[in-house]
Design an enzyme around this catalytic site. Structure first.
Site, short mmCIF file in Angstrom:
data_model
loop_
_atom_site.label_atom_id
_atom_site.label_comp_id
_atom_site.label_asym_id
_atom_site.label_seq_id
_atom_site.Cartn_x
_atom_site.Cartn_y
_atom_site.Cartn_z
N GLY A 102 4.68 -38.34 62.92
CA GLY A 102 6.11 -38.60 63.08
C GLY A 102 6.98 -37.39 63.30
N GLU A 120 2.19 -52.15 54.81
CA GLU A 120 2.44 -53.44 55.47
C GLU A 120 1.79 -54.55 54.64
OE1 GLU A 120 3.30 -53.70 59.05
OE2 GLU A 120 3.65 -51.56 59.32
N GLY A 131 8.45 -43.12 59.42
CA GLY A 131 9.86 -43.39 59.12
C GLY A 131 10.63 -43.50 60.41
N PHE A 164 12.08 -52.82 70.97
CA PHE A 164 13.26 -52.52 70.16
C PHE A 164 13.06 -52.97 68.72
CE2 PHE A 164 18.07 -52.55 69.66
CZ PHE A 164 18.17 -51.17 69.80
N LYS A 181 -5.09 -41.16 65.50
CA LYS A 181 -4.40 -39.86 65.57
C LYS A 181 -5.39 -38.72 65.80
CE LYS A 181 -0.56 -41.36 62.66
NZ LYS A 181 -0.11 -41.52 61.29
#
Lengths: 168, 337
Positions: free
Chosen positions: B154, B210, B317, B11, B225
């Site tokens: 995404g 980051e 995002g 979460f 990916k």
């Protein structure tokens, strides 16, 4: 006999005359020039020069003339038959390009049969990494080998090779 | 109305995004004939379980306050794997952080869910980059779905587009910009002439990179990916470690300027062509469709019938990734009898 050469000319005064010089110097008769400005790539305009030659032998002499003159030629046809099919590849090298002997890099590409048609170096300070942009002309069937050679040179000299995306 | 019970494992930002979309799109989902109820949310230190359905707005309030443990359904020390096995749910949304070294904890979560005959939707690249074939076989063996649209680019439809709109096509090659952070850095270097370090600092300040940016700037994320794309879309047996990888840290403004002068931009490109798979900086002609700026991603698929197909969009995002996850959840629910 009708010959055609696809050359890539920098968009600057005098480059067309330089490209035509090997044809006129070896007895070819230019009868049309077409610029494909919509296909401009890497600052070079693809230009198709159509000219008359007596035979294949005369065309071979002109072909060598192009090479000597430093003209970037990717395709030559004689009566529609391909005599030369080359690709041009733009490559940026990043690292200590000069300190690792740039001439040696170019010579090794030349030995493989790749023609470095331009070499543009940018260096901020001698002790810092520099960058060079090369345009390399290579026969299509030697393209994969060229990529391997570039990787080998880069590994030896600790350079980063940034090559043009395939199929661009 | 088709109903499904959903569990979110992990979460963090993405998990929260999924909960937000479940709440904000509730009516739209019902119009599509789908009712989703959230029955469990798992974190490192415990799980919230309510098989009658967790109220999302209360959940989000507690999450923002850092007080998930105050929820009436909070089960301290309940491990995620136990919740995956024990809680009565249909779909496990696995959104823990990616780890390309071991794939954990996502790998165990996904394998456990599939073995428990629960469908899985994930945004976690690690397990799929490392164990794609094994997980797909496990899903088939247990007759459940494993969906992973959110693992690559995404919010951009890639796997579902190929599976549906390009169903009869063979994918011949794939190339593209698969990482928004590196695209932002290279775009800033191209536009303003700043160094890599300055552009990275700016990306960090804007929350695009980051604090430890290795995962992005060394091409690790893009390589994971590429591995998933090769295995899922081209039927390869590509291992993550076999992707040749060069990052962008050594690129200097002089190189960017030379490229620009000659009509190119430098982009970090992931590529599968022939038997080669790589992630490396490449020169992209300024007018090329892959020359997209900012944090955008762009993917070019070369197919046998439709030829080149290009998808451009936001690769990362919270809400963009949640969009891909919800679309996978809907696919599963709609396909159920």
């Amino acid at each position: 006999m009708k010959a055609e050469a696809l050359v890539h000319l920098k968009d600057a005064p005098g480059t067309l005359l330089e490209a035509l010089a090997p044809i006129s110097a070896h007895g070819g008769n230019v009868y049309s020039i077409s610029h494909f400005r919509e296909r401009i790539k890497g600052g070079a305009v693809p230009t198709l020069i159509a000219f008359e030659v007596k035979d294949l032998e005369q065309l071979e002499v002109i072909k060598k003339g192009f090479l000597k003159q430093g003209v970037e030629v990717t395709e030559i046809t004689l009566e529609g038959r391909k005599i030369v099919k080359r690709k041009t590849l733009a490559v940026v090298l990043v690292g200590h390009v000069m300190a690792t002997d740039a001439k040696n890099t170019i010579d090794r590409l030349d030995e493989y049969g790749a023609f470095v048609s331009s070499f543009d170096l940018s260096i901020a300070k001698t002790e810092l990494p520099s960058a060079a942009l090369m345009h390399i002309v290579i026969e299509e069937n030697k393209y994969e080998g060229l990529l391997k050679l570039l990787d080998k040179i880069a590994e030896e000299k600790k350079l980063v090779v940034i090559r043009e995306v395939e199929g661009s | 109305m088709k109903e499904a019970r959903v569990m979110i494992v992990g979460f963090g930002v993405v998990g929260e995004g999924v909960a937000e979309v479940l709440d904000s799109k509730k009516k739209q989902l019902e119009k599509l004939g789908v009712k989703l109820s959230l029955v469990a949310v798992c974190e490192k230190d415990g799980c919230i379980v309510d098989e009658k359905g967790i109220g999302v707005s209360e959940l989000l309030k507690l999450k923002k306050a850092g007080e998930l443990q105050k929820h009436s359904g909070w089960k301290k020390k309940m491990r995620s794997v136990d919740a995956i096995r024990e809680v009565d749910c249909d779909i496990v949304v696995e959104v823990t952080p990616t780890n390309v070294e071991s794939g954990e904890p996502g790998l165990t979560h996904i394998a456990t869910a599939l073995d428990s005959k629960k469908h899985v939707v994930t945004s976690n690249k690690g397990p799929l980059a490392l164990k794609f074939s094994e997980l797909v076989e496990k899903a088939e063996k247990n007759n459940v779905e494993l969906k992973y649209e959110a693992t690559v680019c995404g919010g951009m439809p890639v796997f579902n587009m190929v599976e549906n709109a390009l169903a009869s096509n063979e994918i011949k090659s794939i190339k593209g910009i698969l990482n928004g952070t590196t695209n932002f850095i290279l775009s800033r270097m191209h536009e303003t002439g700043v160094t890599f370090e300055v552009a990275l600092k700016e990306a960090k300040e804007m929350g695009i990179a980051e604090e430890k940016p290795d995962y992005d700037v060394k091409g690790i994320d893009a390589a994971a990916k590429i591995t998933i794309l090769a295995n899922a879309l081209m039927g390869r047996k590509l291992a993550y470690k076999d992707v040749k990888r060069v990052g962008i840290e050594e690129i200097i403004p002089e190189g960017i300027a030379l490229a620009k002068k000659s009509g190119f931009a430098i982009k970090l490109i992931g590529e599968i062509t022939g038997d080669k798979a790589s992630v490396s900086p490449q020169l992209i002609p300024l007018g090329h469709p892959l020359n997209v700026g900012g944090t955008l991603n762009a993917l070019m698929l070369e197919t046998d019938l439709a030829k080149e197909v290009i998808v451009i969009g936001r690769g990362a995002g919270k809400i963009e990734t949640a969009s891909a996850i919800i679309s996978d959840v809907l696919e599963i629910v709609k396909s159920r009898k």
